[in-house]
Design an enzyme around this catalytic site. Structure first.
Site, PDB file in Angstrom:
ATOM      1  N   ASP A 101     122.918  -8.020 -23.662  1.00 30.72           N
ATOM      2  CA  ASP A 101     121.756  -8.163 -22.386  1.00 30.72           C
ATOM      3  C   ASP A 101     120.238  -8.575 -22.986  1.00 30.72           C
ATOM      4  OD1 ASP A 101     123.832  -7.511 -20.612  1.00 30.72           O
ATOM      5  OD2 ASP A 101     123.285  -5.454 -20.588  1.00 30.72           O
TER       6      ASP A 101
HETATM    7  N1  URA Z   1     126.948  -3.404 -22.822  1.00 27.86           N
HETATM    8  C1  URA Z   1     125.933  -3.525 -21.945  1.00 27.86           C
HETATM    9  O1  URA Z   1     125.935  -2.903 -20.966  1.00 27.86           O
HETATM   10  N2  URA Z   1     125.025  -4.497 -22.159  1.00 27.86           N
HETATM   11  C2  URA Z   1     125.080  -4.993 -23.572  1.00 27.86           C
HETATM   12  O2  URA Z   1     124.097  -5.891 -23.632  1.00 27.86           O
HETATM   13  C3  URA Z   1     126.296  -4.948 -24.205  1.00 27.86           C
HETATM   14  C4  URA Z   1     127.072  -3.994 -24.006  1.00 27.86           C
END
Ligand code: URA
Length: 227
Positions: A101
């Protein structure tokens, strides 16, 4: 890989140029003219264009240290793509083996080898990813057990695969998972009534993020072969 992809990867031709040459019968695979651009070929095949063998270009494998407020896609309105931070030839051939993310930091593996990526991202290969997670509330007493038994994510039918939780402090844990569902780590903690405040990926398989890596480096041959 697909024949047109192989030609683009190994020559300076664009995809439309590769398609034209394949369609006009100028590409031969192991002695046969192939007009199907989707034919699966392998680097060990003898592939020629206008009679000249095409030498496969070596695949590239990169360890990238993702900063906060960058995205793993090529374009985004809100944040810059991390590809903007890699000054490398033919960056358009590269893809990310397991996205993070925008607000997640840490280890991202980047390559132009789709088969290698499959070993990292397929839930069937059980490739472990370890995240350092900062939490809003102290971790619940039964969290280690619950995560090991699988968590019911909102909107999904199957429980998450067994995950390992190591408690560092009341509000800081290491979580190891083998899947890569959408926002999985945040949703796992949300399902237990907690909230992820910070998220940093430290490890994928046997590859640990170098603590002092400013931006990126090529993986070593043994790191590449570890998947
Ligand atoms: N899980 C998440 O919630 N976000 C990420 O960026 C990676 C794994």
């Amino acid at each position: 890989m697909r024949l047109d992809r192989f030609i683009c990867k190994s020559t300076s031709l664009t995809q439309p140029e590769a398609l034209t040459r394949i369609a006009s019968g100028r590409v031969i695979v192991n002695g046969d003219v192939v007009r199907n651009n989707a034919k699966q070929v392998h680097e060990n095949n003898l592939i020629t264009l206008d009679g000249a063998p095409i030498t496969p270009r070596a695949s590239r494998y990169i360890m990238f240290h993702k900063p906060v407020d960058t995205v793993c896609s090529n374009v985004d309105d809100a944040y810059p793509s991390l590809f903007n931070l890699i000054d490398i030839e033919r960056a358009g051939d590269l893809h990310i083996a397991g996205r993070l993310d925008a607000d997640t930091t840490g280890l991202v593996l980047i390559t132009d080898d789709g088969r290698w990526t499959f070993h990292i991202t397929s839930p069937k290969t059980l490739c472990e990813k370890t995240y350092r997670v900062g939490l809003r509330d102290p971790i619940a007493e039964d969290a280690v057990l619950r995560f090991s038994q699988g968590i019911q994510l909102q909107g999904e039918t199957a429980l998450t695969a067994p995950a390992k939780l190591e408690i560092i402090h009341a509000k800081e844990v290491l979580l190891t998972i083998t899947e890569g569902r959408f926002h999985q780590v945040k949703r796992m903690f949300a399902a237990t009534g907690n909230k992820v405040k910070s998220l940093h990926r430290e490890r994928i398989g046997a590859v640990n993020l170098d603590i002092d890596l400013a931006q990126w480096r090529y993986l070593t041959p043994s790191e590449v072969l570890s998947f």
